[in-house]
Scaffold this active site. Sequence first.
Site, short mmCIF file in Angstrom:
data_model
loop_
_atom_site.label_atom_id
_atom_site.label_comp_id
_atom_site.label_asym_id
_atom_site.label_seq_id
_atom_site.Cartn_x
_atom_site.Cartn_y
_atom_site.Cartn_z
N ARG A 1 0.94 -1.21 -0.08
CA ARG A 1 -0.08 -0.06 -0.13
C ARG A 1 0.83 1.46 -0.18
O ARG A 1 1.99 1.35 0.52
CB ARG A 1 -0.86 0.02 1.33
CG ARG A 1 -1.79 -1.32 1.12
CD ARG A 1 -2.79 -0.83 2.53
NE ARG A 1 -3.63 -2.28 2.82
CZ ARG A 1 -3.42 -3.22 3.39
NH1 ARG A 1 -2.23 -3.41 4.19
NH2 ARG A 1 -4.31 -4.45 3.20
N LYS B 1 -2.15 -1.46 7.50
CA LYS B 1 -3.53 -1.53 7.78
C LYS B 1 -4.06 -2.63 8.72
O LYS B 1 -3.68 -3.51 8.68
CB LYS B 1 -4.18 -1.81 6.31
CG LYS B 1 -5.66 -1.16 6.28
CD LYS B 1 -6.10 -1.16 4.90
CE LYS B 1 -7.55 -0.87 4.86
NZ LYS B 1 -8.06 -0.86 3.27
N HIS C 1 -3.05 3.23 -7.01
CA HIS C 1 -3.44 1.86 -6.10
C HIS C 1 -3.54 0.77 -7.06
O HIS C 1 -3.33 -0.52 -6.59
CB HIS C 1 -4.72 2.11 -5.40
CG HIS C 1 -5.04 1.00 -4.45
ND1 HIS C 1 -4.36 0.67 -3.25
CD2 HIS C 1 -5.99 -0.16 -4.38
CE1 HIS C 1 -4.76 -0.36 -2.73
NE2 HIS C 1 -6.01 -0.81 -3.40
N ARG D 1 -0.90 -2.07 -7.18
CA ARG D 1 -1.20 -3.01 -5.99
C ARG D 1 -2.06 -4.42 -6.79
O ARG D 1 -1.60 -5.46 -6.72
CB ARG D 1 -1.95 -2.79 -4.81
CG ARG D 1 -2.24 -3.66 -3.72
CD ARG D 1 -2.46 -2.95 -2.41
NE ARG D 1 -3.18 -3.66 -1.64
CZ ARG D 1 -2.44 -4.48 -0.48
NH1 ARG D 1 -1.02 -4.45 -0.55
NH2 ARG D 1 -3.27 -5.07 0.25
N HIS E 1 -3.71 -8.62 3.56
CA HIS E 1 -4.96 -8.71 3.74
C HIS E 1 -5.44 -9.50 5.08
O HIS E 1 -4.87 -10.45 5.26
CB HIS E 1 -5.68 -9.37 2.41
CG HIS E 1 -5.59 -8.83 1.19
ND1 HIS E 1 -5.66 -9.03 0.08
CD2 HIS E 1 -5.51 -7.35 1.32
CE1 HIS E 1 -5.54 -8.16 -0.80
NE2 HIS E 1 -5.82 -6.93 -0.24
N TYR F 1 -9.39 -8.58 -5.80
CA TYR F 1 -8.29 -8.19 -6.52
C TYR F 1 -7.96 -8.80 -8.02
O TYR F 1 -7.68 -8.53 -8.79
CB TYR F 1 -6.98 -8.10 -5.78
CG TYR F 1 -6.65 -7.18 -4.93
CD1 TYR F 1 -7.72 -6.33 -4.18
CD2 TYR F 1 -5.35 -6.51 -4.79
CE1 TYR F 1 -7.37 -5.50 -3.44
CE2 TYR F 1 -5.21 -5.59 -3.97
CZ TYR F 1 -6.01 -4.90 -3.36
OH TYR F 1 -5.78 -3.99 -2.45
#
Length: 311
Positions: A144, A169, A245, A248, A279, A288
């Site tokens: 990220r 995150k 983004h 990613r 994740h 994704y």
Amino acid sequence: MTAPLRRALADYLTIRRALGFKLVARAEALLGQFVDYLDAHQAGTVTIEHAVAWATLPADADPWWWALRLSPVRGFATYLHSLDPSAQVPPARLIPAQHRRATPHLYSDADLAALLAAAGRISRPLPAATYQTLLGLLAVTGMRVGEAISLDRADLDPDAGLLQVREGKFGKSRLLPLHPSTVTALAGYLRTRDQLLPQPATPALLISAKGNRLRYNRVWETVHRLIHNAGLDSVGPAGGPPRIHDLRHSFAVATVLGWYRDGADVQAQLPRLSTYLGHTDPKHTYWYLSAAPELLALAEQRLETHRARRP
């Protein structure tokens, strides 16, 4: 007129952090912009009318963006109301909206080469090297953006070929094994950095021209300007430009495509990819991968092969 509001905002942010809450940079920036709006409109406190008027800017934006803007204002307004009963708290779901995930752009090798070349044309040598390194790191690790700019130099272990992501995150930390070519590229960047700015003002791995840690908003603006300079504006899905983004997404899809082509057990490998990406649930990794036609075609082909082998 809003000096008390600015002090209240500073106190609110301090209390949130002291309680262990982690306000993302975007939420903090939005609250600062909201207080600026109140100042421009000579408002002494938060009202629902002002909150909605500010949150629904720009007028042609998607309602999910309006709802996102209003969300941190509700928290700040609730805090203000505890100090001043005249401060109004916008009700929950005042702007009902369901976030629609944007269709990701999958960067090709040519796209990435054009983007890195555009970064190399930045006029000052240190920002040019920093943004080439940042973009390359995002492309080969799927990190990220916030994780990349939060890295310290001490988080890189070149001998072990590892990069430590601290407090990513959801507060999760993880170790990322790096390809030897990535370690070499990072070492080259650090040599360039040390020659141009031997004593930066921050322990950050990636630094600005002044030796400070990169700021998310500035990175977003710079990278999307580089996307324009690279001529990639119109190659995104549905005519929209690629996003930072999307690097990613591209990493995740390229990784699984490689597994399929090598005949690997993709289902067994996916939890590893989820861990590498940070994740909390493999279902996020599956999303994704859902936007890649080539990947879906390979999965279908493998399924048909499996069916054909069954008696």
